[in-house]
Design a protein around this motif. Sequence first.
Motif, PDB file in Angstrom:
ATOM      1  N   PHE A  16       0.811  -1.201   0.000  1.00 31.87           N
ATOM      2  CA  PHE A  16       0.000   0.000   0.000  1.00 31.87           C
ATOM      3  C   PHE A  16       0.852   1.262   0.000  1.00 31.87           C
ATOM      4  CE2 PHE A  16      -3.718  -2.375   0.404  1.00 31.87           C
ATOM      5  CZ  PHE A  16      -3.444  -3.428   1.262  1.00 31.87           C
ATOM      6  N   TRP A  17       1.918   1.267   0.774  1.00 33.31           N
ATOM      7  CA  TRP A  17       2.777   2.440   0.847  1.00 33.31           C
ATOM      8  C   TRP A  17       4.181   2.029   0.485  1.00 33.31           C
ATOM      9  CZ3 TRP A  17      -0.570   1.180   4.898  1.00 33.31           C
ATOM     10  CH2 TRP A  17      -1.688   1.995   4.992  1.00 33.31           C
ATOM     11  N   ARG A  18       4.900   2.879  -0.215  1.00 33.64           N
ATOM     12  CA  ARG A  18       6.282   2.617  -0.592  1.00 33.64           C
ATOM     13  C   ARG A  18       7.151   3.685   0.045  1.00 33.64           C
ATOM     14  NH1 ARG A  18       5.884  -2.393  -2.281  1.00 33.64           N
ATOM     15  NH2 ARG A  18       4.459  -2.616  -3.975  1.00 33.64           N
ATOM     16  N   CYS A  19       8.124   3.269   0.827  1.00 33.75           N
ATOM     17  CA  CYS A  19       9.032   4.196   1.486  1.00 33.75           C
ATOM     18  C   CYS A  19      10.452   3.851   1.085  1.00 33.75           C
ATOM     19  CB  CYS A  19       8.916   4.087   3.003  1.00 33.75           C
ATOM     20  SG  CYS A  19       7.259   4.395   3.614  1.00 33.75           S
ATOM     21  N   SER A  20      11.343   4.832   1.151  1.00 34.23           N
ATOM     22  CA  SER A  20      12.724   4.569   0.805  1.00 34.23           C
ATOM     23  C   SER A  20      13.457   3.854   1.924  1.00 34.23           C
ATOM     24  CB  SER A  20      13.439   5.878   0.462  1.00 34.23           C
ATOM     25  OG  SER A  20      13.395   6.739   1.581  1.00 34.23           O
ATOM     26  N   LYS A  21      13.022   3.998   3.159  1.00 32.93           N
ATOM     27  CA  LYS A  21      13.617   3.278   4.281  1.00 32.93           C
ATOM     28  C   LYS A  21      12.516   2.903   5.261  1.00 32.93           C
ATOM     29  CE  LYS A  21      14.859   7.472   6.752  1.00 32.93           C
ATOM     30  NZ  LYS A  21      15.897   8.203   7.423  1.00 32.93           N
ATOM     31  N   LEU A  32      -3.058   3.613  16.498  1.00 33.22           N
ATOM     32  CA  LEU A  32      -3.600   4.657  15.635  1.00 33.22           C
ATOM     33  C   LEU A  32      -3.694   4.163  14.189  1.00 33.22           C
ATOM     34  CD1 LEU A  32      -4.561   7.582  15.284  1.00 33.22           C
ATOM     35  CD2 LEU A  32      -2.170   8.232  14.957  1.00 33.22           C
ATOM     36  N   LEU A  33      -2.685   3.429  13.757  1.00 33.60           N
ATOM     37  CA  LEU A  33      -2.716   2.868  12.408  1.00 33.60           C
ATOM     38  C   LEU A  33      -3.904   1.924  12.224  1.00 33.60           C
ATOM     39  CD1 LEU A  33       1.027   2.116  11.578  1.00 33.60           C
ATOM     40  CD2 LEU A  33      -0.494   3.676  10.384  1.00 33.60           C
ATOM     41  N   ARG A  34      -4.164   1.101  13.246  1.00 29.37           N
ATOM     42  CA  ARG A  34      -5.302   0.180  13.163  1.00 29.37           C
ATOM     43  C   ARG A  34      -6.615   0.943  13.000  1.00 29.37           C
ATOM     44  NH1 ARG A  34      -2.842  -3.063  17.850  1.00 29.37           N
ATOM     45  NH2 ARG A  34      -1.560  -4.562  16.725  1.00 29.37           N
ATOM     46  N   VAL A  35      -6.763   2.010  13.771  1.00 29.24           N
ATOM     47  CA  VAL A  35      -7.983   2.823  13.680  1.00 29.24           C
ATOM     48  C   VAL A  35      -8.074   3.446  12.294  1.00 29.24           C
ATOM     49  CG1 VAL A  35      -9.142   4.880  14.569  1.00 29.24           C
ATOM     50  CG2 VAL A  35      -8.082   3.255  16.153  1.00 29.24           C
ATOM     51  N   MET A  36      -6.963   3.961  11.812  1.00 27.24           N
ATOM     52  CA  MET A  36      -6.964   4.598  10.478  1.00 27.24           C
ATOM     53  C   MET A  36      -7.276   3.585   9.389  1.00 27.24           C
ATOM     54  SD  MET A  36      -3.698   7.177  10.898  1.00 27.24           S
ATOM     55  CE  MET A  36      -3.651   7.602   9.185  1.00 27.24           C
ATOM     56  N   MET A  37      -6.790   2.349   9.538  1.00 27.08           N
ATOM     57  CA  MET A  37      -7.087   1.318   8.546  1.00 27.08           C
ATOM     58  C   MET A  37      -8.585   1.033   8.508  1.00 27.08           C
ATOM     59  SD  MET A  37      -3.960  -1.435   8.558  1.00 27.08           S
ATOM     60  CE  MET A  37      -4.047  -1.836  10.279  1.00 27.08           C
ATOM     61  N   PHE A  45      -8.878  -8.546   4.844  1.00 28.15           N
ATOM     62  CA  PHE A  45      -7.672  -9.162   4.285  1.00 28.15           C
ATOM     63  C   PHE A  45      -6.528  -8.147   4.212  1.00 28.15           C
ATOM     64  CE2 PHE A  45      -4.982 -10.012   0.586  1.00 28.15           C
ATOM     65  CZ  PHE A  45      -4.460 -11.247   0.960  1.00 28.15           C
ATOM     66  N   GLN A  46      -6.804  -6.958   3.734  1.00 33.16           N
ATOM     67  CA  GLN A  46      -5.772  -5.920   3.637  1.00 33.16           C
ATOM     68  C   GLN A  46      -5.242  -5.544   5.014  1.00 33.16           C
ATOM     69  OE1 GLN A  46      -8.182  -3.102   1.499  1.00 33.16           O
ATOM     70  NE2 GLN A  46      -7.179  -3.546  -0.454  1.00 33.16           N
ATOM     71  N   GLN A  47      -6.143  -5.427   5.986  1.00 30.15           N
ATOM     72  CA  GLN A  47      -5.719  -5.091   7.345  1.00 30.15           C
ATOM     73  C   GLN A  47      -4.839  -6.194   7.926  1.00 30.15           C
ATOM     74  OE1 GLN A  47      -9.001  -4.004   9.891  1.00 30.15           O
ATOM     75  NE2 GLN A  47      -9.943  -2.736   8.287  1.00 30.15           N
ATOM     76  N   ARG A  48      -5.284  -7.456   7.740  1.00 30.18           N
ATOM     77  CA  ARG A  48      -4.488  -8.580   8.243  1.00 30.18           C
ATOM     78  C   ARG A  48      -3.118  -8.620   7.588  1.00 30.18           C
ATOM     79  NH1 ARG A  48      -8.643 -13.162   7.733  1.00 30.18           N
ATOM     80  NH2 ARG A  48      -8.562 -12.048   5.844  1.00 30.18           N
ATOM     81  N   HIS A  49      -3.091  -8.348   6.299  1.00 35.66           N
ATOM     82  CA  HIS A  49      -1.820  -8.358   5.564  1.00 35.66           C
ATOM     83  C   HIS A  49      -0.849  -7.324   6.148  1.00 35.66           C
ATOM     84  CE1 HIS A  49       0.986  -8.779   2.275  1.00 35.66           C
ATOM     85  NE2 HIS A  49       0.936  -7.465   2.079  1.00 35.66           N
ATOM     86  N   ILE A  50      -1.357  -6.140   6.419  1.00 34.63           N
ATOM     87  CA  ILE A  50      -0.506  -5.089   6.985  1.00 34.63           C
ATOM     88  C   ILE A  50      -0.002  -5.494   8.359  1.00 34.63           C
ATOM     89  CG2 ILE A  50      -0.493  -2.730   7.871  1.00 34.63           C
ATOM     90  CD1 ILE A  50      -2.411  -2.021   5.557  1.00 34.63           C
TER      91      ILE A  50
END
Length: 156
Positions: A16-21, A32-37, A45-50
Amino acid sequence: MASRERVEAVTKGTGFWRCSKPATYTPGTCKLLRVMMKESKLTNFQQRHIMDTMKRDLEKEKRRLQNIFATGKDPEERKRKPPPVRQEDPAPELDRFEELVKEIQDRKEFLADMEALGQGRQYRGIILAEISQKLREMEDIDHKRSEELRKALATP
């Protein structure tokens, strides 16, 4: 105080997101990430994958740190030596004169095949021109070899 808490690492490549590091998150940030997801309406499935990716990355980081404490070195710092390059014996060079003989023979066989199929008239001029070029090259090679042989015999 959140900066003193345990830090979890999330690496790139979750899909979903691409970061350089890799980014690092505190446990509060993970919540907070869980709530945002959930708010972004990602599928289960996407949430579990993350979340699985975050856990796997944490396990990988644990193993890396264990290796650092045990050996004093980062395993990623150790670089493998490339496998030695095989030195192959060069194939014996085919004599150009012999190559030309084979090429002429191939051209003759091709012309015979085309004549058998009734296409000989269409290819005869082209094939005979190619054969004559190869014969001229063979004559040049023969002339050079003759000169070299004369020079070799002339010098005592």
